[in-house]
Design a protein around this motif. Structure first.
Motif, PDB file in Angstrom:
ATOM      1  N   TYR A 193       0.838  -1.207   0.000  1.00  0.00           N
ATOM      2  CA  TYR A 193       0.000   0.000   0.000  1.00  0.00           C
ATOM      3  C   TYR A 193       0.871   1.255   0.000  1.00  0.00           C
ATOM      4  CZ  TYR A 193      -2.993   3.726   1.881  1.00  0.00           C
ATOM      5  OH  TYR A 193      -3.643   4.916   2.087  1.00  0.00           O
ATOM      6  N   THR A 194       1.950   1.245   0.800  1.00  0.00           N
ATOM      7  CA  THR A 194       2.793   2.439   0.928  1.00  0.00           C
ATOM      8  C   THR A 194       3.550   2.714  -0.370  1.00  0.00           C
ATOM      9  OG1 THR A 194       3.038   1.817   3.261  1.00  0.00           O
ATOM     10  CG2 THR A 194       4.419   3.608   2.477  1.00  0.00           C
ATOM     11  N   TYR A 195       4.017   1.662  -1.040  1.00  0.00           N
ATOM     12  CA  TYR A 195       4.663   1.860  -2.350  1.00  0.00           C
ATOM     13  C   TYR A 195       3.673   2.376  -3.398  1.00  0.00           C
ATOM     14  CZ  TYR A 195       9.452   0.282  -1.621  1.00  0.00           C
ATOM     15  OH  TYR A 195      10.765   0.214  -1.222  1.00  0.00           O
ATOM     16  N   GLN A 203       3.753   9.658  -9.903  1.00  0.00           N
ATOM     17  CA  GLN A 203       2.959   9.734 -11.144  1.00  0.00           C
ATOM     18  C   GLN A 203       2.326  11.116 -11.297  1.00  0.00           C
ATOM     19  OE1 GLN A 203       0.027   6.582 -11.656  1.00  0.00           O
ATOM     20  NE2 GLN A 203      -1.394   8.037 -12.570  1.00  0.00           N
ATOM     21  N   SER A 204       1.755  11.622 -10.192  1.00  0.00           N
ATOM     22  CA  SER A 204       1.102  12.940 -10.237  1.00  0.00           C
ATOM     23  C   SER A 204       2.110  14.047 -10.548  1.00  0.00           C
ATOM     24  CB  SER A 204       0.408  13.222  -8.904  1.00  0.00           C
ATOM     25  OG  SER A 204      -0.577  12.244  -8.653  1.00  0.00           O
ATOM     26  N   LYS A 205       3.358  13.816 -10.157  1.00  0.00           N
ATOM     27  CA  LYS A 205       4.421  14.793 -10.450  1.00  0.00           C
ATOM     28  C   LYS A 205       4.828  14.728 -11.919  1.00  0.00           C
ATOM     29  CE  LYS A 205       8.817  16.342  -8.490  1.00  0.00           C
ATOM     30  NZ  LYS A 205       9.994  15.964  -7.698  1.00  0.00           N
ATOM     31  N   GLY A 206       4.465  13.604 -12.592  1.00  0.00           N
ATOM     32  CA  GLY A 206       4.740  13.492 -14.025  1.00  0.00           C
ATOM     33  C   GLY A 206       5.861  12.552 -14.398  1.00  0.00           C
ATOM     34  N   ASP A 207       6.459  11.864 -13.404  1.00  0.00           N
ATOM     35  CA  ASP A 207       7.546  10.920 -13.699  1.00  0.00           C
ATOM     36  C   ASP A 207       6.965   9.509 -13.815  1.00  0.00           C
ATOM     37  OD1 ASP A 207       9.789   9.346 -13.844  1.00  0.00           O
ATOM     38  OD2 ASP A 207      10.885  10.416 -12.277  1.00  0.00           O
ATOM     39  N   PHE A 208       6.458   9.190 -15.004  1.00  0.00           N
ATOM     40  CA  PHE A 208       5.716   7.943 -15.183  1.00  0.00           C
ATOM     41  C   PHE A 208       6.593   6.696 -15.050  1.00  0.00           C
ATOM     42  CE2 PHE A 208       2.824  10.685 -18.040  1.00  0.00           C
ATOM     43  CZ  PHE A 208       2.084  11.085 -16.943  1.00  0.00           C
ATOM     44  N   TYR A 209       7.848   6.785 -15.520  1.00  0.00           N
ATOM     45  CA  TYR A 209       8.698   5.584 -15.453  1.00  0.00           C
ATOM     46  C   TYR A 209       9.063   5.220 -14.020  1.00  0.00           C
ATOM     47  CZ  TYR A 209       8.938   5.375 -20.504  1.00  0.00           C
ATOM     48  OH  TYR A 209       8.594   5.243 -21.823  1.00  0.00           O
ATOM     49  N   ASP A 210       9.385   6.242 -13.226  1.00  0.00           N
ATOM     50  CA  ASP A 210       9.692   5.981 -11.816  1.00  0.00           C
ATOM     51  C   ASP A 210       8.447   5.477 -11.084  1.00  0.00           C
ATOM     52  OD1 ASP A 210      11.190   5.770  -9.505  1.00  0.00           O
ATOM     53  OD2 ASP A 210      10.988   7.895  -8.963  1.00  0.00           O
ATOM     54  N   ALA A 211       7.285   6.056 -11.419  1.00  0.00           N
ATOM     55  CA  ALA A 211       6.025   5.612 -10.809  1.00  0.00           C
ATOM     56  C   ALA A 211       5.778   4.140 -11.113  1.00  0.00           C
ATOM     57  CB  ALA A 211       4.861   6.461 -11.329  1.00  0.00           C
ATOM     58  N   SER A 213       7.966   1.848 -11.642  1.00  0.00           N
ATOM     59  CA  SER A 213       8.880   1.011 -10.844  1.00  0.00           C
ATOM     60  C   SER A 213       8.363   0.847  -9.410  1.00  0.00           C
ATOM     61  CB  SER A 213      10.301   1.599 -10.848  1.00  0.00           C
ATOM     62  OG  SER A 213      10.400   2.709  -9.976  1.00  0.00           O
ATOM     63  N   LYS A 214       7.729   1.895  -8.880  1.00  0.00           N
ATOM     64  CA  LYS A 214       7.195   1.818  -7.511  1.00  0.00           C
ATOM     65  C   LYS A 214       5.959   0.910  -7.461  1.00  0.00           C
ATOM     66  CE  LYS A 214      10.238   4.680  -5.818  1.00  0.00           C
ATOM     67  NZ  LYS A 214      11.302   4.562  -6.833  1.00  0.00           N
ATOM     68  N   TYR A 215       5.090   1.013  -8.489  1.00  0.00           N
ATOM     69  CA  TYR A 215       3.929   0.116  -8.541  1.00  0.00           C
ATOM     70  C   TYR A 215       4.383  -1.338  -8.685  1.00  0.00           C
ATOM     71  CZ  TYR A 215       0.857   4.198  -9.237  1.00  0.00           C
ATOM     72  OH  TYR A 215       0.163   5.377  -9.088  1.00  0.00           O
ATOM     73  N   GLN A 216       5.428  -1.554  -9.494  1.00  0.00           N
ATOM     74  CA  GLN A 216       5.939  -2.920  -9.671  1.00  0.00           C
ATOM     75  C   GLN A 216       6.518  -3.450  -8.358  1.00  0.00           C
ATOM     76  OE1 GLN A 216       5.519  -4.812 -12.572  1.00  0.00           O
ATOM     77  NE2 GLN A 216       6.050  -6.374 -11.050  1.00  0.00           N
ATOM     78  N   LYS A 217       7.210  -2.578  -7.637  1.00  0.00           N
ATOM     79  CA  LYS A 217       7.762  -2.959  -6.326  1.00  0.00           C
ATOM     80  C   LYS A 217       6.617  -3.363  -5.384  1.00  0.00           C
ATOM     81  CE  LYS A 217      11.200  -2.761  -3.148  1.00  0.00           C
ATOM     82  NZ  LYS A 217      12.401  -3.614  -3.216  1.00  0.00           N
ATOM     83  N   SER A 218       5.523  -2.599  -5.420  1.00  0.00           N
ATOM     84  CA  SER A 218       4.334  -2.901  -4.623  1.00  0.00           C
ATOM     85  C   SER A 218       3.807  -4.299  -4.956  1.00  0.00           C
ATOM     86  CB  SER A 218       3.263  -1.841  -4.899  1.00  0.00           C
ATOM     87  OG  SER A 218       1.995  -2.274  -4.486  1.00  0.00           O
ATOM     88  N   ILE A 219       3.741  -4.608  -6.257  1.00  0.00           N
ATOM     89  CA  ILE A 219       3.247  -5.920  -6.702  1.00  0.00           C
ATOM     90  C   ILE A 219       4.187  -7.038  -6.252  1.00  0.00           C
ATOM     91  CG2 ILE A 219       2.830  -7.341  -8.763  1.00  0.00           C
ATOM     92  CD1 ILE A 219       1.869  -4.686 -10.131  1.00  0.00           C
ATOM     93  N   ASP A 220       5.497  -6.811  -6.407  1.00  0.00           N
ATOM     94  CA  ASP A 220       6.484  -7.837  -6.030  1.00  0.00           C
ATOM     95  C   ASP A 220       6.390  -8.186  -4.545  1.00  0.00           C
ATOM     96  OD1 ASP A 220       7.355  -7.790  -8.631  1.00  0.00           O
ATOM     97  OD2 ASP A 220       9.119  -6.526  -8.242  1.00  0.00           O
ATOM     98  N   ILE A 221       6.272  -7.151  -3.698  1.00  0.00           N
ATOM     99  CA  ILE A 221       6.172  -7.399  -2.244  1.00  0.00           C
ATOM    100  C   ILE A 221       4.843  -8.074  -1.918  1.00  0.00           C
ATOM    101  CG2 ILE A 221       6.112  -6.327   0.050  1.00  0.00           C
ATOM    102  CD1 ILE A 221       7.883  -4.061  -1.120  1.00  0.00           C
TER     103      ILE A 221
END
Length: 272
Positions: A193-195, A203-211, A213-221
């Protein structure tokens, strides 16, 4: 008590009903208070918050009669917590009363939770400045009590509020601070949830690629902790990013994964 622990709601309530009759008959208010609190807990666990409130209120009435400030603070908090699910004004009233009494008697635990509820209520109503006051109060209690988990919860809440205020430069470091503490505690269950919150801010800041990676990290955990719902929420978050970046094949796969997971979990509200 046993039925409550094993989650057998109907047997639990039948046993409590019988005990309640005899405690009332025998004017055994100490056991009756404990009983009413337990019945409130059963209904809270069953997400029947208004029924829970009714029993917590009976318990609270007995606490007021006994004039035990510690008991009164406990019942005020329960009234605040369960009413927060359906009536913000009621929750605010009991949270404020709990906070005031908790500070008076030095009950740091209830002071923390009452301040957190108030922060949540104000944030929900977009009153961010008032919400900040209460979350910072909760944060100071958590730091004073050296409770790292509660401290991390506050950073995460403040981060979410700053995301909603569109102040991403404040939000992102706060959420990262929460992640660092959760990691240090080995608390993996709250990380998906925190990731996702971190991904949303980025994502809201506009950095879609970094966003991504964070969503993927959320899924992996979430996979690692066997939290299928969190896997579904992660794929759901990724879908939008894939679409706006033109990766429609990946978007379709993410949609299919989300649907499959929530269909299995019978979370029909998520599919609608």
């Amino acid at each position: 008590g046993l039925y409550k622990e094993t989650g057998e709601k109907n047997k639990s309530l039948a046993a409590y009903d019988s005990a309640s009759y005899y405690y009332t008959l025998g004017k055994d208010s100490a056991n009756l208070k404990s009983l009413l609190s337990d019945i409130g807990d059963v209904y809270t666990n069953d997400k029947q918050y208004q029924k829970a409130f009714d029993y917590y209120y009976k318990w609270h009435t007995l606490n007021l009669a006994s004039k035990n400030k510690s008991d009164i603070t406990n019942s005020l908090l329960q009234l605040a917590e369960c009413s927060n699910y359906y009536n913000s004004d009621t929750a605010k009233k009991y949270s404020l009363a709990c906070l005031q009494l908790a500070k008076e008697i030095g009950d740091k635990n209830n002071e923390y939770y009452a301040a957190s509820i108030l922060g949540f209520i104000y944030y929900k109503n977009y009153s961010f400045d008032e919400g900040d006051v209460y979350y910072k109060q909760a944060l100071s209690v958590a730091i004073e009590q050296k409770n790292k988990k509660l401290e991390a919860n506050c950073y995460r809440s403040l981060g979410l509020a700053n995301t909603n205020k569109l102040d991403f430069n404040k939000a992102i470091p706060l959420i990262e601070k929460a992640i660092h503490i959760y990691d240090s505690l080995g608390d993996k269950t709250v990380l998906p949830y925190t990731y996702r919150l971190l991904g949303s801010a980025i994502q809201s800041k506009g950095d879609f690629y970094d966003a991504r990676s964070k969503y993927q990290k959320s899924i992996d955990i979430a996979y690692a902790t066997n939290s299928r719902a969190d896997v579904g929420y992660g794929f759901s978050a990724l879908t939008f990013l894939y679409i706006i970046q033109g990766e429609l094949g990946k978007a379709q796969q993410a949609v299919d994964s989300t649907y499959s997971i929530f269909n299995d979990l019978n979370n029909s509200w998520q599919i609608a």
